[in-house]
Design an enzyme around this catalytic site. Sequence first.
Site, PDB file in Angstrom:
ATOM      1  N   HIS A 233       0.816  -1.218   0.000  1.00 51.79           N
ATOM      2  CA  HIS A 233       0.000   0.000   0.000  1.00 51.79           C
ATOM      3  C   HIS A 233       0.849   1.268   0.000  1.00 51.79           C
ATOM      4  O   HIS A 233       0.404   2.322  -0.450  1.00 51.79           O
ATOM      5  CB  HIS A 233      -0.922  -0.003   1.221  1.00 51.79           C
ATOM      6  CG  HIS A 233      -2.124   0.877   1.082  1.00 51.79           C
ATOM      7  ND1 HIS A 233      -2.068   2.173   0.612  1.00 51.79           N
ATOM      8  CD2 HIS A 233      -3.440   0.659   1.360  1.00 51.79           C
ATOM      9  CE1 HIS A 233      -3.278   2.696   0.600  1.00 51.79           C
ATOM     10  NE2 HIS A 233      -4.131   1.806   1.051  1.00 51.79           N
TER      11      HIS A 233
ATOM     12  N   ASP B  69     -10.104  -7.039 -17.386  1.00 49.44           N
ATOM     13  CA  ASP B  69     -10.485  -8.007 -18.422  1.00 49.44           C
ATOM     14  C   ASP B  69      -9.223  -8.426 -19.162  1.00 49.44           C
ATOM     15  O   ASP B  69      -8.619  -7.635 -19.883  1.00 49.44           O
ATOM     16  CB  ASP B  69     -11.496  -7.374 -19.377  1.00 49.44           C
ATOM     17  CG  ASP B  69     -11.984  -8.333 -20.453  1.00 49.44           C
ATOM     18  OD1 ASP B  69     -11.484  -9.483 -20.510  1.00 49.44           O
ATOM     19  OD2 ASP B  69     -12.860  -7.935 -21.247  1.00 49.44           O
TER      20      ASP B  69
END
Length: 436
Positions: free
Chosen positions: A148, A382
């Site tokens: 992070h 995708d």
Amino acid sequence: MKVQTKSSMILKPIYDGEPPSVVDSIPLSIFDKVNYNTHVALVYVFKPPTPTNTTIQTGLQKVLAIYREWAGRLGMDNNGCPAILLNDEGMRFVEASADCTLNQAMPFKPSMDLLNFHPTLKGLEELVTVQLTRFTCDSMVLGFSTNHIIADGLATSNFLVAWGRVCRGLDIGPLPLFDRTIFTPREPPIVEFDHERIEYMSKKLIKEQPYSYANSDDSSDGLIIHKAHFTLEFLSKLKAKASEGRNRPYSTFESLVAHLWRAITQARGLNGFETTHVRISVNGRQRMNPRVPNEYFGNLVLWAFPRAKVKELLQEPVQYAAKLIHDAVAKVNDDYFKSFIDFASNEEVVKDMVPTADAEKMVLCPNIDVDSWLRFPFYDLDFGGGTPFIFLPSYLPVEGLMFLLPSFIGDGSIDAIVPLFEDNLVTFKKLCYSLD
């Protein structure tokens, strides 16, 4: 379900042309330094048809040539400052297989079983890990974890979308903004807010940090991570109830967090005179003037801390909690971000301080930390076989650390991942779907 590792390797960037000849570094920004220094793990589930592992791997190596930070390491630059070393040492890539079909492994819940979809994070130097787990039906789970301190949720989700586009042979556009030096202090600096007790804490006063851990030894024993599903109909009614008497309605996020704050607080059975707060991430890209592009790659988040006495929070209607949340988030504006830049850029001031964002705490009671992923394009990933069937955070057993994400149903409903102790969960379940 048994998951077996087939291979584990380090992937390095594939450059279109000659690779960079000089090892460079990028100093961490003040927003990176104040954030959580820990890996955040995600799980994606894809149904057939799915592209081959080779296609996904090659696309990842190509996109790493653009997002070089993920292939680097944390270290110090030539000036002795914390930095990302762009040394192309690579990231961890694991191939694995499961001994069943996806349907046999369903439903996926936030439990220790999700850890099977990630390589171990212990002693990890790599800033990214990826594990592709294939089921016997050719469904695929992507286990993805990133540090992070390199990037926040929006930047990470933009990277994932770019990875998918490269796998499909598309340009990633628009290109990310990598310049972490754009946050410069004003002259003279104007520190208008108490950053010393909000984002930072003096090492000498560490016991007085914003989180309180009443009745806790920081153990997560007996913790249950519950997934609550809120339908669009329930959310509409909740929003209307929270906004009663107000010309402009509160947002769905404000209404739902207000409702959950009250339900969790009541389920915990806290003393009425105790103070509870919610830690809410606020994205600075849209708040700063001039605005920072959404393509900025790094951390650009500070936090709002709406707080209340337990007695008042529970006696007052949900409108009270919604107003506290709305007002606290509104205050984290351009003035607040610029005040933080002026404060945190003073190295003499912050050298004896530590961030209050502490990834080591396992119990947040009487407080709550909310991570909203409702507006991030995580579902746009995708690789060439379609978008994910399911997306959720991996197993993270921290009491009070709540995630909000759009339901995979795709009808506007929301899933809340709520970790609570087992003794409190029965009461919470009774309260979370009640509008009384």
